[in-house]
Design a protein around this motif. Structure first.
Motif, PDB file in Angstrom:
ATOM      1  N   GLU A 566       0.756  -0.991  -0.066  1.00  0.00           N
ATOM      2  CA  GLU A 566      -0.123  -0.078  -0.003  1.00  0.00           C
ATOM      3  C   GLU A 566       0.988   1.362   0.140  1.00  0.00           C
ATOM      4  O   GLU A 566       0.589   2.271  -0.746  1.00  0.00           O
ATOM      5  CB  GLU A 566      -0.971  -0.064   1.133  1.00  0.00           C
ATOM      6  CG  GLU A 566      -1.984  -1.040   0.924  1.00  0.00           C
ATOM      7  CD  GLU A 566      -1.779  -2.519   1.590  1.00  0.00           C
ATOM      8  OE1 GLU A 566      -0.481  -2.441   1.898  1.00  0.00           O
ATOM      9  OE2 GLU A 566      -2.578  -3.390   1.743  1.00  0.00           O
ATOM     10  N   LEU A 567       1.934   1.276   0.629  1.00  0.00           N
ATOM     11  CA  LEU A 567       3.038   2.460   0.930  1.00  0.00           C
ATOM     12  C   LEU A 567       3.562   2.553  -0.383  1.00  0.00           C
ATOM     13  O   LEU A 567       4.170   3.904  -0.520  1.00  0.00           O
ATOM     14  CB  LEU A 567       3.703   2.327   2.118  1.00  0.00           C
ATOM     15  CG  LEU A 567       3.104   2.392   3.316  1.00  0.00           C
ATOM     16  CD1 LEU A 567       3.923   2.047   4.751  1.00  0.00           C
ATOM     17  CD2 LEU A 567       2.252   3.436   3.663  1.00  0.00           C
ATOM     18  N   SER A 568       3.667   1.731  -1.306  1.00  0.00           N
ATOM     19  CA  SER A 568       4.612   1.763  -2.474  1.00  0.00           C
ATOM     20  C   SER A 568       3.523   2.537  -3.529  1.00  0.00           C
ATOM     21  O   SER A 568       4.157   2.571  -4.766  1.00  0.00           O
ATOM     22  CB  SER A 568       5.059   0.430  -3.054  1.00  0.00           C
ATOM     23  OG  SER A 568       4.028  -0.605  -3.309  1.00  0.00           O
ATOM     24  N   ASP A 569       2.402   2.996  -3.403  1.00  0.00           N
ATOM     25  CA  ASP A 569       1.358   3.546  -4.515  1.00  0.00           C
ATOM     26  C   ASP A 569       2.141   5.079  -4.981  1.00  0.00           C
ATOM     27  O   ASP A 569       2.833   5.368  -4.186  1.00  0.00           O
ATOM     28  CB  ASP A 569       0.281   3.810  -3.614  1.00  0.00           C
ATOM     29  CG  ASP A 569      -0.657   4.506  -4.766  1.00  0.00           C
ATOM     30  OD1 ASP A 569      -0.680   5.716  -4.820  1.00  0.00           O
ATOM     31  OD2 ASP A 569      -1.542   3.512  -5.086  1.00  0.00           O
ATOM     32  N   PRO A 570       2.008   4.883  -6.224  1.00  0.00           N
ATOM     33  CA  PRO A 570       2.985   6.125  -7.021  1.00  0.00           C
ATOM     34  C   PRO A 570       2.432   7.358  -6.197  1.00  0.00           C
ATOM     35  O   PRO A 570       3.203   8.447  -6.299  1.00  0.00           O
ATOM     36  CB  PRO A 570       2.371   5.960  -8.518  1.00  0.00           C
ATOM     37  CG  PRO A 570       2.151   4.433  -8.519  1.00  0.00           C
ATOM     38  CD  PRO A 570       1.632   4.055  -7.366  1.00  0.00           C
ATOM     39  N   ALA A 571       1.316   7.496  -5.797  1.00  0.00           N
ATOM     40  CA  ALA A 571       0.556   8.776  -5.072  1.00  0.00           C
ATOM     41  C   ALA A 571       1.628   9.192  -3.958  1.00  0.00           C
ATOM     42  O   ALA A 571       1.566  10.344  -3.647  1.00  0.00           O
ATOM     43  CB  ALA A 571      -0.855   8.808  -4.728  1.00  0.00           C
ATOM     44  N   LEU A 572       2.129   7.989  -3.263  1.00  0.00           N
ATOM     45  CA  LEU A 572       3.193   8.490  -2.124  1.00  0.00           C
ATOM     46  C   LEU A 572       4.372   8.569  -2.538  1.00  0.00           C
ATOM     47  O   LEU A 572       5.199   9.471  -2.025  1.00  0.00           O
ATOM     48  CB  LEU A 572       2.739   7.515  -1.216  1.00  0.00           C
ATOM     49  CG  LEU A 572       1.143   7.253  -0.735  1.00  0.00           C
ATOM     50  CD1 LEU A 572       1.229   6.089   0.289  1.00  0.00           C
ATOM     51  CD2 LEU A 572       0.844   8.585   0.092  1.00  0.00           C
TER      52      LEU A 572
END
Length: 699
Positions: A566-572
């Motif tokens: 979840e934390l590897s989402d491009p938005a983050l």
């Protein structure tokens, strides 16, 4: 005119009777009176008969003829006679003497006596060297006239005092008064100094025939570590002024301390207080009854369960053990009772302690305890958390009550399990499961049998170095280790497979961490010498229940939320997941190398053979550390939010960022800051859009 012989005989008889009772002036006047009565030649005749100088008799004649008045206040000589005092002829001598004997910070800093004993003879020699010739007796007179006397050190400085010292004293006193008014027992406990047995010197003097002292060894270290010892642990009843001393022969452990209280209760306590429901124990802050020791509290919980008493413990603040009543009510009396007497056997120690009496009514009982109390036994955190301990509101660490109730019946067997090792044996059997060791039971036994001779040789070599020479006696059963050679091989294999840390192993086996550390150190060297490699596993356990559950069921739960995907989402992260994976692969290798280089500098050498290479430095994988550093670099959220998401400490996230940031700067990688900085984990996870990918990448 010649003096008749019978007259001289009469003078001789009178002088023999009278002269010994007269002082100097009276003798002189009596002799002068007799000489004047004899007339011419009387001075010489009286001087010969009395055995004095003619000048003395003639001086008395002159005094009688002068007709002076009698001297007042029974003086022998008139005032002003004799040699003048040194302080009158040399007024500077007093100042010179005071400069030598005053405290060093006020005295002469260049004086030769600054670092030597200021004896009368040394002071007289130094004053003579400075031009003030005096004798040691004159120095004594001058010092006494100046108000000096021989002074020993006064042990009154207590160092840095604890801020809660006085409050704890008042609270402890209130507890004692309250328990005594209610008729409940109040005891003071502590361990006396360990005594070596043998024909050894003991301080103090005792009446014996003149010239017939007790013959003892001139050096007590001749007995060495092989000599027998006596460990008196005392229990003093503050209400009845009675003492109980349990004389042990093994080690002063928490189990031994509580066993002494148990024996006192069985022999005296329950008879003196048949209606008791509570017990107050006052103890110092260290030793076998330290408030920090889990074993002390676990053993007391067992005692509370067996006796049905609620046991309240109040510890004296650190550095104030001399205020404990047992020190000057019991131990000091025991020391005075065996002064000047060699403690040659346990029987002498027990009987001497039991014979201690005081005029105020103190009576002491003593018994020998020959049971073994092994060192290195510990109590796990889970076991201590399950004990019925109620901490008081006033300084919780020093004041607590242990109730005689248990949430689980197994908890009341702490002391038995610690002594017999039944729990430890069950844990070792669990750790020997092939899922954890990576080998069958037969293979593990074969490995342990192969390494057993080398283990015994290494253990004997280490003890040889500790002794500084060969054994004086054949090895016995005393000091039996808590872990057998096979157990030491087992814990080393589990540790080298990177299943869990040494501290977790020590907690599970209820031993001190040093026992596990020594076992791993010894066995891994043997494995390296025989080219035996223990392959690590990908499992990582940080809690005991994770290890036991995996050994029994084969299921693994790391206890942390699975958030890297979840934390590897491009938005983050600001980059695609593919680019993120490539960046993680690029940075993680260099980051691991930088960590190893830094640790090499800290160690000052290469790793020891068989070391694991740092399995639990941050409790997260290298990829997760790089991901956390990237999010921290973009200021997506605070460090505490990242620590909560990854299930680690804030310090772990900060260390990961400090390790990865130099590599990003070196490669000229600059990630734009995030448009929003989230202040909580819930807000950050809620901002992530639903994932479309079916599987999470490896980070």
């Amino acid at each position: 005119m010649a003096i008749m012989g019978d007259v001289l005989d009469q003078l001789s008889r009178r002088f023999a009777v009278v002269l010994p009772h007269l002082d100097e002036r009276q003798r002189r006047l009596v002799l002068a009176t007799e000489a004047r009565l004899l007339g011419h030649g009387g001075v010489r005749a009286v001087a010969r008969v009395a055995g004095v100088s003619e000048t003395t008799v003639r001086a008395g004649v002159f005094e009688l003829e002068a007709g002076g008045e009698p001297l007042s206040d029974r003086r022998v000589r008139r005032p002003g006679g004799g040699r003048k005092r040194i302080e009158d002829t040399d007024p500077a001598v007093v100042a010179a003497l005071l400069a030598l004997v005053e405290p060093d910070e006020r005295g002469d800093p260049t004086s030769p006596l600054r670092w030597t004993t200021k004896s009368l003879r040394h002071l007289a020699d130094e004053l003579t060297r400075q031009g003030h010739p005096v004798s040691p007796s004159t120095v004594r007179r001058l010092l006494r006239a100046a108000g000096f006397s021989l002074q020993a050190n006064s042990k009154t400085l207590e160092g840095k005092q604890h801020p809660d010292r006085d409050a704890q004293f008042r609270y402890l006193n209130d507890q004692v008064v309250e328990h005594q008014k209610a008729g409940e027992p109040v005891i003071s406990v502590d361990a006396k100094k360990k005594e070596m047995l043998g024909q050894l010197p003991n301080p103090g003097r005792e009446w014996r025939p003149k010239g017939d002292p007790v013959q003892v060894e001139d050096h007590s270290f001749f007995t060495g570590p092989q000599g027998d010892t006596a460990i008196p642990y005392g229990v003093y009843d503050l209400t009845t002024d009675a003492g109980w001393v349990n004389v042990g022969v093994d080690h002063d452990t928490s189990a031994f301390a509580v066993a002494s209280i148990r024996r006192w209760w069985q022999a005296r306590g329950q008879a003196d207080y048949p209606q008791a429901t509570r017990l107050l124990v006052t103890a110092d802050a260290g030793g076998s009854n330290s408030y920090r020791f889990r074993a002390w509290k676990a053993e007391l919980a067992t005692l509370a369960a067996d006796t049905g008493l609620s046991i309240t413990v109040c510890h004296f603040p650190p550095g104030t053990s001399k205020w404990n009543k047992i020190e000057h009510r019991l131990f000091s009396q025991i020391t005075m009772n065996w002064r000047g007497r060699p403690l040659t056997s346990h029987e002498v120690v027990v009987n001497t302690i039991a014979a201690t009496r005081t005029r105020s009514g103190l009576r002491v009982e003593a018994h020998l305890d020959i049971r073994d109390y092994p060192v290195g036994v510990a109590v796990s955190k889970a076991r201590i958390d399950a004990l019925p301990i109620e901490h008081h509101t006033v300084h919780r660490t020093w004041n607590y009550t242990i109730h005689p109730t248990h949430t689980d019946g197994a908890d009341s067997s702490v002391a038995v399990d610690a002594a017999t090792g039944s729990n430890r044996a069950a844990t070792l059997t669990l750790l020997a499961h092939p899922r954890l060791t990576g080998m069958s039971t037969a293979e593990l036994d074969a490995l342990a049998e192969r390494l057993a001779p080398q283990q015994a040789a290494r253990r004997e070599q280490r003890r040889y170095q500790g002794r500084g020479g060969p054994r004086r006696h054949a090895p016995g059963a005393h000091g039996k280790p808590l872990l057998s050679p096979r157990d030491r091989v087992l814990v080393t294999v589990v540790h080298l497979r990177q299943i869990c840390s040494q501290r977790l192993l020590a907690d599970m086996l209820e031993v001190v961490p040093a026992t596990i550390g020594q076992a791993v150190t010894d066995v891994r060297h043997l494995l390296h010498e025989q080219n035996i490699t223990i392959e690590p596993t990908t499992l990582r356990f940080t809690r005991a229940n994770q290890v036991t559950d995996y050994a029994r069921t084969g299921q693994y739960d790391d206890g942390r939320p699975s958030v890297p995907w979840e934390l590897s989402d491009p938005a983050l992260t600001g980059i695609s997941r593919g680019d993120l994976a490539a960046l993680i692969e690029q940075v993680s290798v260099r980051q691991a190398a930088a960590v190893e280089r830094r640790r090499h500098q800290q160690r000052g050498r290469q790793r020891l053979p068989g070391t694991r290479g740092g399995v639990f430095p941050q409790k997260i994988t290298s990829g997760e550390r790089v991901l956390a550093a990237i999010l921290h670099h973009r200021k997506v959220c605070t460090g505490r939010v990242l620590a909560e998401l990854f299930g680690v400490s804030h310090r772990t996230i900060g260390t990961a960022f400090l390790e990865v940031r130099p590599i990003l700067e070196e490669d000229d990688i600059h990630l734009p800051p995030a448009p929003v900085k989230y202040r909580s984990a819930e807000q950050l996870l809620a901002s992530i859009p639903p994932a479309d990918e079916a599987a999470a990448p490896t980070v």
